[in-house]
Motif scaffolding. Sequence first.
Motif, PDB file in Angstrom:
ATOM      1  N   ALA A  98       0.839  -1.205   0.000  1.00 10.63           N
ATOM      2  CA  ALA A  98       0.000   0.000   0.000  1.00 10.63           C
ATOM      3  C   ALA A  98       0.874   1.255   0.000  1.00 10.63           C
ATOM      4  O   ALA A  98       0.577   2.242  -0.689  1.00 10.63           O
ATOM      5  N   GLU A  99       1.960   1.224   0.758  1.00  2.49           N
ATOM      6  CA  GLU A  99       2.860   2.367   0.812  1.00  2.49           C
ATOM      7  C   GLU A  99       3.574   2.570  -0.521  1.00  2.49           C
ATOM      8  O   GLU A  99       3.763   3.711  -0.974  1.00  2.49           O
ATOM      9  N   ALA A 100       3.967   1.472  -1.162  1.00  5.20           N
ATOM     10  CA  ALA A 100       4.621   1.588  -2.468  1.00  5.20           C
ATOM     11  C   ALA A 100       3.678   2.244  -3.475  1.00  5.20           C
ATOM     12  O   ALA A 100       4.070   3.095  -4.279  1.00  5.20           O
ATOM     13  N   ARG A 101       2.401   1.842  -3.410  1.00  5.93           N
ATOM     14  CA  ARG A 101       1.411   2.418  -4.335  1.00  5.93           C
ATOM     15  C   ARG A 101       1.167   3.890  -4.015  1.00  5.93           C
ATOM     16  O   ARG A 101       1.031   4.718  -4.911  1.00  5.93           O
ATOM     17  N   GLN A 102       1.124   4.203  -2.736  1.00  3.28           N
ATOM     18  CA  GLN A 102       0.882   5.586  -2.325  1.00  3.28           C
ATOM     19  C   GLN A 102       2.056   6.482  -2.745  1.00  3.28           C
ATOM     20  O   GLN A 102       1.869   7.573  -3.287  1.00  3.28           O
ATOM     21  N   LEU A 103       3.269   5.992  -2.515  1.00  6.12           N
ATOM     22  CA  LEU A 103       4.457   6.788  -2.834  1.00  6.12           C
ATOM     23  C   LEU A 103       4.581   7.045  -4.337  1.00  6.12           C
ATOM     24  O   LEU A 103       4.925   8.146  -4.767  1.00  6.12           O
ATOM     25  N   THR A 104       4.292   6.022  -5.127  1.00  5.18           N
ATOM     26  CA  THR A 104       4.591   6.100  -6.561  1.00  5.18           C
ATOM     27  C   THR A 104       3.371   6.441  -7.405  1.00  5.18           C
ATOM     28  O   THR A 104       3.513   6.742  -8.588  1.00  5.18           O
TER      29      THR A 104
END
Lengths: 305, 305
Positions: free
Chosen positions: A172-178
């Motif tokens: 979820a964090e990877a998707r949010q960051l990118t």
Amino acid sequence: MSVLVVGSVALDSVETPFGKAEGVLGGSATFFSASASLLTPVQLVGVVGSDYPMQQLEPLAQRGVDLAGLEQADGESFRWRGRYRHDLNSAETLETRLGVFSHFRPKIPAQFRCAPFVFLGNIDPRLQLDVLEQVERPKLVACDTMNFWIESRRPDLLALLERVDLITLNDAEARQLTEEVNLVKAARWIMQRGPRYVIIKKGEHGAFMFTGASVFFAPAYPLEEVFDPTGAGDSFAGGFLGYLARTGDLSEANFKRAVVYGCAMGSFAVERFSIARFLEIGPMEIAQRVRDFHRLVTFEEDLDP
Amino acid sequence: MSVLVVGSVALDSVETPFGKAEGVLGGSATFFSASASLLTPVQLVGVVGSDYPMQQLEPLAQRGVDLAGLEQADGESFRWRGRYRHDLNSAETLETRLGVFSHFRPKIPAQFRCAPFVFLGNIDPRLQLDVLEQVERPKLVACDTMNFWIESRRPDLLALLERVDLITLNDAEARQLTEEVNLVKAARWIMQRGPRYVIIKKGEHGAFMFTGASVFFAPAYPLEEVFDPTGAGDSFAGGFLGYLARTGDLSEANFKRAVVYGCAMGSFAVERFSIARFLEIGPMEIAQRVRDFHRLVTFEEDLDP
């Protein structure tokens, strides 16, 4: 070789379908250290309040966690209270009290500044950058982060990315960051901004390691009893960096093994509350779990199907 | 050796973030056949209406899918209309019209009754049981099912379990059937009721195969472009059983390889609408994808960490 970790040292109160724990050891640096110290010496930098049960850290100190960088400040320790529902997939935070952690400014003791491996636990990216100013050319710097910093400290986080070799974050964090739904694309986005290695953790669904054009995957171990998922990600990081530091081998083959050690340590973390499981196990249990992982995923290629 | 599949042959209308397809080939038996026929001869049993574009099945027939068991009945073909949102995780069913499929009574042609491998696609468990009355001692019988049958045909489904060697179902279905959240426990629950092998599919998170005391896992391949998830599960089953039938080897090592072939075929399915990708690929692409899987998960154990 030793690994330096900077992060939170907290007191957790956790409720799961299987029981409750009140005011037990928690925090990213604590889980990381409990995990990594089973493999290699650890140097911990963090802060606790005057209420912290320091004697409970004694088993870690005896096992090679150097607490010289753990400051005890006047005030309350960082406390987190959370609950997991039946499916254990996501924690519901009931209360967070930062206490002395809200004024945390990591001070790396002189004898820690040459640590070859550095893990910047999930704290303000400005503090993570500040730590990098205090250490001397580590072989490998890894960091973790979370949704809160991605939202509130994006420029600092991007500055940090330029200076780390590896980042661990969840899907979820990877998707949010990118802003990429696809994890392959998300990993490439991150690699273009600095890190040579990106580890995307998917909780009970395992972890991907992306590096250049290659990708490696290890599942979470299919346990019959998952007791408390708290700290699994930091325990993964502890197993991963602990194994790299222990072996000192930065080949791709060894990075893959390190991911498996990370998954193995994450699988131990969830078997008990807090760091309890790490205080029960030793090299035999770890080696057995790694062998179990090997059996879990290994298949022989057929040369002429 | 050939594999017999009984299931739906449908017309799908699918909308994804990447485009739309109207009235394209779909259904469990269609995806299974398109996948398995890349590995071994397939015998298909199903029903379509008078509106079905039979000529579109011609490429499958040319590749070794025997359509002698595909009945064409007066009326409309089974039609499904669905939509995937941005994350592609779950289909939203917009419309289901069973048409002639609602009166489907599988009739296994005499020349199909000795098929050594049988796949009972996701249809009414009463019909799945009825198929077993018509076939002669297959080497391996596998079935699939879904939430609808678990809810509405539980006693029949339990009777079916006693008579199959293997079941494939997704994680939500496994939990629904067994009322166990934990998948290891769910698999054991199912194995206690008949099947020696339980494959739990987790979509983009891969698949577990449980057998006796052992467990094997293969991830979904981390593709950069997932175009349309429809049919991935049936394509997995086609790859799995197609590989077993091709090799005729029922050893545990070969079952593991079969899971990887299943995941490989599932990964092809999602790269295009309908069965389009299966019409583009051949042995070279399949072998390459299986090698990619090997690289994705293989690590060398360290003997003295």
